[in-house]
Scaffold this motif. Structure first.
Motif, PDB file in Angstrom:
ATOM      1  N   UNK A 137      -8.476   4.543   6.492  1.00  0.00           N
ATOM      2  CA  UNK A 137      -9.326   3.358   6.436  1.00  0.00           C
ATOM      3  C   UNK A 137      -9.916   3.185   5.037  1.00  0.00           C
ATOM      4  N   UNK A 138     -10.025   1.934   4.634  1.00  0.00           N
ATOM      5  CA  UNK A 138     -10.632   1.608   3.360  1.00  0.00           C
ATOM      6  C   UNK A 138      -9.647   1.375   2.243  1.00  0.00           C
ATOM      7  N   UNK A 139      -8.402   1.828   2.419  1.00  0.00           N
ATOM      8  CA  UNK A 139      -7.401   1.628   1.375  1.00  0.00           C
ATOM      9  C   UNK A 139      -6.881   0.197   1.370  1.00  0.00           C
ATOM     10  N   UNK A 140      -6.889  -0.462   2.530  1.00  0.00           N
ATOM     11  CA  UNK A 140      -6.344  -1.803   2.600  1.00  0.00           C
ATOM     12  C   UNK A 140      -6.311  -2.328   4.019  1.00  0.00           C
ATOM     13  N   UNK A 141      -5.471  -3.325   4.236  1.00  0.00           N
ATOM     14  CA  UNK A 141      -5.401  -4.071   5.494  1.00  0.00           C
ATOM     15  C   UNK A 141      -3.979  -4.055   6.027  1.00  0.00           C
ATOM     16  N   UNK A 142      -3.839  -3.920   7.340  1.00  0.00           N
ATOM     17  CA  UNK A 142      -2.540  -4.004   8.008  1.00  0.00           C
ATOM     18  C   UNK A 142      -2.453  -5.356   8.713  1.00  0.00           C
ATOM     19  N   UNK A 143      -1.377  -6.097   8.441  1.00  0.00           N
ATOM     20  CA  UNK A 143      -1.129  -7.400   9.057  1.00  0.00           C
ATOM     21  C   UNK A 143      -0.013  -7.258  10.096  1.00  0.00           C
TER      22      UNK A 143
END
Length: 356
Positions: A282-288
């Protein structure tokens, strides 16, 4: 279906007001086996919450056919606490009540089947979101915003583990206009404030749902909008769910950085990949994730699309075709998700995000 189609060749090289405004508007599960064909939840039964976990499903583009019923049977067998329905429901005006009856017949009359509009019912030409909201009302406590269009809710209400934020970018409404989620707009600010507020309250996970994706190896271009997509990445929303493209696709974890100041649709930049494994932090980026596999006919996927490098997995009419649902479990330490195919399909995918 409305929307701009991508122009590509197979052989070619194939990327809101503050929270106070919302107040004015509103007021670890392991792998689950597929249910036997026809299995469904008894009417008016809601799964009991597992202490310390939230279990939900999500899918869009549903319809009234046999595929929709198979997917609902799959959802019923998984026994989630709630379902996020990502738009495009009856596909026919005047049949909204029939759609609602199908859902409640499979999942129960008091099951939280939480909706956000798709393009087929937003402007009334193939249904009316107002009718869907009337027969499938919000059942989450503390909901803020305009249910069916733009809203958020924390779940569970006491000591929440997830903030669900549902938006409606890139689709036309009855006035012929799309809602404005451009940078700095009222709805852009509302979204930013909802994400910031969840972080300030130390809610472990933020899950955003909408009908339209931005990135896709399917039929459509960035209807959700570049500004909103970059906002979600910049604010480090954990999981962004969509439908509209009748495929399944799951991105790598995408994050901003010196080599990726902005994500630009219809291109690929390796610098935007924060993590490319199935287990992420968590915190590294976003999953779409696009889950346009709720029951209607599937679209092809294009592995030569210029945005293909952003994706870890995909399924479409021409490759590993599958109807089904995303099945998600969130604890305070981990969000785990798996695509569960409907009866007769075999494709699956899984990933997880751990908190540091």
């Amino acid at each position: 279906m409305t929307g701009l189609s991508k122009q590509r060749r197979r052989s070619g090289l194939a990327l809101a007001g503050p929270i106070a405004m919302a107040l004015l508007l509103a007021g670890c599960q392991g792998d689950t086996p597929l249910p036997p064909p026809g299995t469904q939840r008894p009417p008016s039964s809601v799964a009991r919450p597992v202490p310390g976990a939230v279990h939900f499903t999500a899918q869009g583009d549903i319809g009234l056919g046999s595929g929709a019923r198979e997917v609902l049977d799959t959802v019923s067998g998984l026994r989630p606490e709630l379902n996020l329905a990502l738009g495009d429901f009856s596909y026919e005006a005047g049949r909204e009540q029939e759609f609602c009856d199908m859902v409640t017949g499979k999942l129960g009359g008091d099951f939280p089947y939480e909706v956000v509009t798709g393009n087929h019912e937003s402007d009334g030409h193939d249904g009316d979101i107002a009718n869907i909201v009337n027969c499938l009302p919000n059942r989450l406590s503390g909901m803020q915003g305009e249910y069916g269009t733009q809203w958020y809710a924390d779940y569970p209400e006491r000591k929440p583990l997830v903030r669900f934020i549902m938006l409606s970018p890139g689709i036309k409404f009855r006035d012929g206009n799309t809602l404005d989620y451009a940078s700095g707009s009222e709805r852009w600010q509302w979204t930013a404030a909802a994400l910031d507020d969840a972080r300030s309250k130390q809610i472990p996970w933020t899950v955003v749902g909408m009908h339209t994706p931005c990135l896709s190896v399917g039929r459509y271009s960035c209807q959700a909008g570049q500004d909103l997509t970059n906002l979600l990445i910049d604010k480090k929303a954990d999981l962004v769910l969509s439908g509209h493209d009748h495929i399944y696709q799951r991105s790598h974890q995408l994050g901003p950085g010196q080599e990726c100041p902005l994500l630009v649709p219809d291109t690929f930049s390796a610098g935007c990949l924060a993590s490319s494994g199935g287990t992420m932090a968590q915190g590294a980026g976003t999953v779409f994730v696009t889950v346009g596999t709720g029951g209607v006919g599937l679209y092809d996927v294009d592995d030569q699309d210029p945005e293909a490098g952003y994706f870890a997995a995909w399924s479409g009419k021409n490759r590993d075709a599958a109807l089904g649902t995303l099945d998600v479990t969130a604890t305070k330490d981990r969000l785990s998700a798996k695509f569960v195919p409907a009866n007769g399909y075999t494709f699956t995918d899984s990933f997880s995000i751990g908190r540091k």
